[in-house]
Write an enzyme that holds these catalytic residues in place. Structure first.
Site, PDB file in Angstrom:
ATOM      1  N   GLN A   1       0.705  -1.152   0.058  1.00 43.85           N
ATOM      2  CA  GLN A   1      -0.236   0.070   0.023  1.00 43.85           C
ATOM      3  C   GLN A   1       0.803   1.300   0.004  1.00 43.85           C
ATOM      4  OE1 GLN A   1      -3.838   0.159   2.595  1.00 43.85           O
ATOM      5  NE2 GLN A   1      -2.346   1.633   3.561  1.00 43.85           N
TER       6      GLN A   1
ATOM      7  N   ASP B   1       4.311   0.403   4.265  1.00 44.96           N
ATOM      8  CA  ASP B   1       3.246  -0.018   4.874  1.00 44.96           C
ATOM      9  C   ASP B   1       2.500  -1.077   3.882  1.00 44.96           C
ATOM     10  OD1 ASP B   1       0.630  -0.606   6.123  1.00 44.96           O
ATOM     11  OD2 ASP B   1      -0.020   1.377   5.890  1.00 44.96           O
TER      12      ASP B   1
ATOM     13  N   LYS C   1       3.088  10.173  10.675  1.00 42.21           N
ATOM     14  CA  LYS C   1       3.014   9.653   9.306  1.00 42.21           C
ATOM     15  C   LYS C   1       1.846  10.542   8.697  1.00 42.21           C
ATOM     16  CE  LYS C   1       1.645   5.439   7.100  1.00 42.21           C
ATOM     17  NZ  LYS C   1       0.779   4.384   7.243  1.00 42.21           N
TER      18      LYS C   1
ATOM     19  N   ASP D   1      -0.727  -1.713  12.707  1.00 42.39           N
ATOM     20  CA  ASP D   1      -1.710  -0.797  12.700  1.00 42.39           C
ATOM     21  C   ASP D   1      -3.003  -1.322  12.656  1.00 42.39           C
ATOM     22  OD1 ASP D   1      -3.263   1.023  11.668  1.00 42.39           O
ATOM     23  OD2 ASP D   1      -2.703   1.138   9.425  1.00 42.39           O
TER      24      ASP D   1
ATOM     25  N   LYS E   1      -4.017   6.046  15.636  1.00 42.51           N
ATOM     26  CA  LYS E   1      -4.759   6.922  14.907  1.00 42.51           C
ATOM     27  C   LYS E   1      -6.123   7.041  15.910  1.00 42.51           C
ATOM     28  CE  LYS E   1      -3.806   4.746  10.414  1.00 42.51           C
ATOM     29  NZ  LYS E   1      -4.362   3.367   9.661  1.00 42.51           N
TER      30      LYS E   1
ATOM     31  N   GLU F   1      -3.339   9.412  -0.963  1.00 42.45           N
ATOM     32  CA  GLU F   1      -2.550  10.225   0.211  1.00 42.45           C
ATOM     33  C   GLU F   1      -1.503  11.115  -0.589  1.00 42.45           C
ATOM     34  OE1 GLU F   1      -0.850   7.436   2.661  1.00 42.45           O
ATOM     35  OE2 GLU F   1      -2.830   7.025   3.365  1.00 42.45           O
TER      36      GLU F   1
ATOM     37  N   GLU G   1       5.296  -1.609   8.212  1.00 41.83           N
ATOM     38  CA  GLU G   1       3.815  -1.704   9.008  1.00 41.83           C
ATOM     39  C   GLU G   1       2.927  -2.694   8.335  1.00 41.83           C
ATOM     40  OE1 GLU G   1       2.274   2.343   8.889  1.00 41.83           O
ATOM     41  OE2 GLU G   1       0.270   1.592   8.882  1.00 41.83           O
TER      42      GLU G   1
ATOM     43  N   ARG H   1      -5.140   9.582   8.283  1.00 39.13           N
ATOM     44  CA  ARG H   1      -5.904   8.626   7.205  1.00 39.13           C
ATOM     45  C   ARG H   1      -5.764   8.845   5.933  1.00 39.13           C
ATOM     46  NH1 ARG H   1      -8.734   4.912  10.978  1.00 39.13           N
ATOM     47  NH2 ARG H   1      -8.024   3.698   8.909  1.00 39.13           N
ATOM     48  N   SER H   2      -6.031   7.830   5.020  1.00 42.76           N
ATOM     49  CA  SER H   2      -5.889   8.061   3.643  1.00 42.76           C
ATOM     50  C   SER H   2      -6.990   9.250   3.053  1.00 42.76           C
ATOM     51  CB  SER H   2      -6.312   7.049   2.599  1.00 42.76           C
ATOM     52  OG  SER H   2      -7.382   6.062   3.183  1.00 42.76           O
TER      53      SER H   2
HETATM   54  C1  2PG Z   1      -2.848   3.136   6.737  1.00 43.67           C
HETATM   55  C2  2PG Z   1      -3.593   4.480   6.349  1.00 43.67           C
HETATM   56  C3  2PG Z   1      -2.722   5.762   6.294  1.00 43.67           C
HETATM   57  P1  2PG Z   1      -6.215   4.121   5.863  1.00 43.67           P
HETATM   58  O1  2PG Z   1      -2.999   2.079   6.423  1.00 43.67           O
HETATM   59  O2  2PG Z   1      -1.867   3.365   7.715  1.00 43.67           O
HETATM   60  O3  2PG Z   1      -1.635   5.424   5.541  1.00 43.67           O
HETATM   61  O4  2PG Z   1      -4.606   4.231   5.382  1.00 43.67           O
HETATM   62  O5  2PG Z   1      -6.300   5.586   6.431  1.00 43.67           O
HETATM   63  O6  2PG Z   1      -6.771   3.900   4.605  1.00 43.67           O
HETATM   64  O7  2PG Z   1      -6.470   2.871   6.866  1.00 43.67           O
HETATM   65 MG    MG Z   2      -1.415   1.036   7.948  1.00 44.12          MG
END
Ligand code: 2PG
Ligand code: MG
Length: 383
Positions: free
Chosen positions: A140, A213, A360, A286, A309, A177, A261, A338-339
C-alpha cells in the site's frame, strides 16, 4: 475554558466523501479523517444510524453548555455523555474542544514542557487499497523516514525525493494520500527508490531511510498472501505466512528498510513476533493493534512500533493510554493521518505534546502539507 456552544455539520474530506466537522464556541473547528484500509478491530466510524444522525444528535444535545475543560482528563466527561456518537464524531468533537480550550495551541495546553518535534514518515509511492488500477503495487505505501536534527530538513528531503521519483517513474497519477501510483511490482519499485534515496542522501547529507506499509490484511485470503504483482517476471503468487515472513525479512535486509507496517495480517501476532526477531527494522502494527490498549498489550512482545490513529479507537483518552503504554514498553508510537484527510492538523500538536517521535502524514497535497507545516510552526514556538 467553558463550553458555550457546539455545532456539527457535514463537510467533504480529501476523497470528496462526507465527514463531520464540529465547531466549539463559534470559531474553533475540527473535522475527522477516514480510512480506506480499515482494520477489523477499529471502532465503527459512525453510529448505526449514520453521519446525519450523529450531526443531529450533537446539534440538539443541550448538555455541553457550561462544561469546563482545563486538561485532557476533562474530556472523560464529554466521552461519558456521548457514547452514542463514538468514532469519527467523537474525535472531531474532542479535537475542536482542545482547540477552543487552548486557543489553537493544543501542544502547549497539553504539555508546557514539550521540547521535541517528531520526524515525518512520508508516503512517496503507493498502491493496495489506495488506488484502483489493475497493475498496482500490492504494497500500500512506500515510505521515507528521515533522521535529522531539524524538521525543516526532514520535510525538505521527503519532498525532494517525492519530486525526483515522480520524474523518474514518469507517472502522473497519485494515490489518495498524494503518493505516486505506478503500475509496478514491489521489488522494481524498491530497486528504483533505493537508488534515488542513496543518491539524495549523498548529495544533501541528510539521512533518510525507506519504509513500507504493506497493509497485508487487504490481500490475505485463505491463509495465504495473494500477490497480484509479485515481481517483474512473476505476476500472481501466493505466499503462506512463513514465506511472507521470509519475504519481508529479505526485503528489509536487501533495501535496508527502517520501518515495516502491517507485514502480516491483523490476527497474526506470532508472525509479527517472528519477523521482529529476524530483523533490526521497526516492525509496526496498525490493523493489528487499532490504537486499542488491549490489543497493544497482546502485541507487546511482537512489535517495536505502533500506529496511533485517534479515530481507530474513537476516544482521545484511550488514544493517550495507548501512547503511554507504547512509550513505557519501548514501542515507538507513530501518530498517523488517514487516507481520507481534512485540513485539520491536530495530530501534529498531539505528536509534540505526547512525545511521539514519528508522525505519518504524507508528503504531497494540501491536507498532508497542513500537518507538516503545523509541525514547522510548533518547532519555532518551542525553540
Ligand atoms: C494506513 C492508513 C494511512 P487508511 O493504512 O496506515 O496511510 O490508511 O487511512 O486507508 O487506513
Ligand atoms: Mg497502515
Amino acid at each position: 475554558m467553558i463550553i458555550k456552544s457546539v455545532k456539527a455539520r457535514k463537510v467533504l474530506n480529501s476523497r470528496k466523501q462526507p465527514t463531520i466537522e464540529v465547531t466549539v464556541n463559534g470559531k474553533f473547528s475540527a473535522a475527522a479523517p477516514s480510512g480506506a484500509s480499515t482494520g477489523e478491530h477499529e471502532v465503527q466510524a459512525y453510529p448505526d444510524d449514520g453521519l446525519d444522525y450523529a450531526i443531529r444528535f450533537i446539534n440538539e444535545y443541550k448538555g455541553f453548555a457550561g462544561l469546563s475543560v482545563e486538561c485532557l482528563s476533562d474530556l472523560e466527561e464529554v466521552e461519558a455523555i456521548l457514547p452514542v456518537v463514538k468514532g469519527n464524531p467523537m474525535i472531531a468533537l474532542e479535537f475542536a474542544i482542545l482547540k477552543a480550550a487552548s486557543k489553537n495551541k493544543i501542544w502547549k495546553f497539553l504539555n508546557l514542557d514539550a521540547s521535541k518535534v517528531p520526524m515525518p514518515l512520508g508516503n512517496v509511492i503507493g498502491g493496495g487499497a489506495h488506488i484502483k488500477s489493475p497493475a498496482k503495487p500490492d504494497v500500500q505505501e512506500f515510505l521515507l523516514l528521515p533522521d535529522t536534527e531539524r524538521f525543516k530538513d526532514a520535510k525538505f528531503i521527503n519532498e525532494h525525493i517525492h519530486k525526483i521519483v515522480g520524474k523518474r517513474l514518469k507517472v502522473k497519477s497519485l494515490t489518495d494520500e498524494g503518493a505516486w501510483a505506478p503500475q509496478l511490482d514491489t521489488t522494481t519499485i524498491l530497486d528504483t527508490l533505493k537508488e534515488i534515496v542513496d543518491k539524495a542522501v549523498k548529495e544533501t547529507g541528510i539521512k533518510v531511510g525507506i519504509g513500507l506499509d504493506v497493509a497485508s490484511s487487504s490481500f490475505f485470503k485463505n491463509n495465504s498472501y495473494e500477490y497480484k504483482n509479485y515481481s517483474k517476471d512473476v505476476r500472481e503468487k501466493k505466499l503462506i505466512p512463513e514465506e511472507q515472513i521470509s519475504f519481508m525479512a529479505g526485503l528489509a535486509k536487501k533495501y535496508s528498510l527502517v520501518y515495516i507496517e502491517d507485514p502480516l495480517c491483523e490476527e497474526d501476532f506470532e508472525g509479527f513476533k517472528k519477523l521482529k526477531s529476524k530483523t533490526s527494522t521497526l516492525v509496526c502494527g496498525d490493523d493489528l493493534t487499532t490504537t486499542n490498549l488491549e490489543r497493544l498489550k497482546m502485541a507487546k512482545e511482537c512489535i517495536n512500533a505502533v500506529i496511533i490513529k485517534p479515530n481507530q479507537i474513537g476516544s482521545l483518552i484511550q488514544t493517550k493510554q495507548a501512547v503511554d503504554f507504547a512509550l513505557e514498553n519501548g514501542i515507538t508510537p507513530v501518530i498517523s493521518h488517514r487516507s481520507g484527510e481534512t485540513m485539520d492538523a491536530t495530530i501534529s500538536h498531539l505528536a509534540v505534546a505526547w512525545n511521539i517521535p514519528v508522525i505519518k502524514c504524507g508528503i504531497h497535497g494540501k491536507e498532508r502539507q497542513a500537518k507538516l507545516k503545523e509541525v514547522l510552526k510548533i518547532e519555532k514556538q518551542i525553540r
